[in-house]
Design an enzyme around this catalytic site. Structure first.
Site, PDB file in Angstrom:
ATOM      1  N   HIS A   7       0.943  -1.283   0.176  1.00 30.71           N
ATOM      2  CA  HIS A   7       0.131   0.021  -0.056  1.00 30.71           C
ATOM      3  C   HIS A   7       0.736   1.294   0.008  1.00 30.71           C
ATOM      4  CE1 HIS A   7       0.595  -0.413   4.593  1.00 30.71           C
ATOM      5  NE2 HIS A   7       0.528   0.848   4.185  1.00 30.71           N
ATOM      6  N   GLU A  56      -3.676   3.785   1.417  1.00 32.15           N
ATOM      7  CA  GLU A  56      -4.051   3.950   2.977  1.00 32.15           C
ATOM      8  C   GLU A  56      -4.282   5.662   3.168  1.00 32.15           C
ATOM      9  OE1 GLU A  56      -1.520   4.258   7.043  1.00 32.15           O
ATOM     10  OE2 GLU A  56      -1.138   2.576   5.680  1.00 32.15           O
ATOM     11  N   HIS A  76       3.933  10.915  -6.495  1.00 31.81           N
ATOM     12  CA  HIS A  76       2.567  10.958  -6.895  1.00 31.81           C
ATOM     13  C   HIS A  76       2.270   9.584  -7.195  1.00 31.81           C
ATOM     14  CE1 HIS A  76       4.745  11.344 -10.719  1.00 31.81           C
ATOM     15  NE2 HIS A  76       3.949  10.499 -11.029  1.00 31.81           N
ATOM     16  N   GLU A 118      -1.576  10.930 -11.046  1.00 27.03           N
ATOM     17  CA  GLU A 118      -1.365  11.156 -12.590  1.00 27.03           C
ATOM     18  C   GLU A 118      -2.100   9.924 -13.221  1.00 27.03           C
ATOM     19  OE1 GLU A 118       2.270  10.173 -15.835  1.00 27.03           O
ATOM     20  OE2 GLU A 118       2.720   9.705 -13.500  1.00 27.03           O
TER      21      GLU A 118
END
Length: 124
Positions: A7, A56, A76, A118
């Site tokens: 994550h 998360e 990102h 993105e």
């Protein structure tokens, strides 16, 4: 020994607002939640329902600032989409597109806390 992605975390100021954004903008839904016994933090793991990767969202009760310092937003997450035109239209209507690069065929959206995401066309 083998490592796998599990994550990625974003800290958020308003958990409910962020969850609404991620569901509307990207179709992500809550997969699981961890709530501290003393109420000092909540972790919500969002899933796309197709891959094991989770986003998360962390809410901290005692965070004393009114925002998180995100630096230059060079870090990102990226999402692929099978219908770039429809995605771009949706995000334009939401008013969350913050940067476009037509030459590369990509664009970025910004969440309520200023994180950039993105949007990339799915590989064919």
């Amino acid at each position: 020994m083998k490592f796998r992605f599990a994550h990625y975390n974003y800290n958020v100021m308003d958990l409910a607002r962020s969850m609404r954004f991620y569901e509307e903008a990207l179709g992500l839904k809550e997969g699981r939640r961890i709530q501290s016994e003393d109420g000092s933090f909540t972790l919500v793991y969002l899933t796309d329902g197709e891959t094991p990767f989770e986003l998360e969202l962390t809410w901290l009760r005692d965070w004393e600032k009114d925002h998180y310092d995100l630096g230059d937003n060079e870090i990102h997450l990226a999402f692929t989409v099978d219908d770039m035109e429809a995605a771009h239209k949706k995000h334009s209507e939401m008013g969350c597109i913050c940067f476009e690069n037509p030459e590369m065929g990509i664009y970025f959206i910004e969440d309520p806390d200023g994180y950039w995401l993105e949007i990339v066309p799915a590989a064919k």
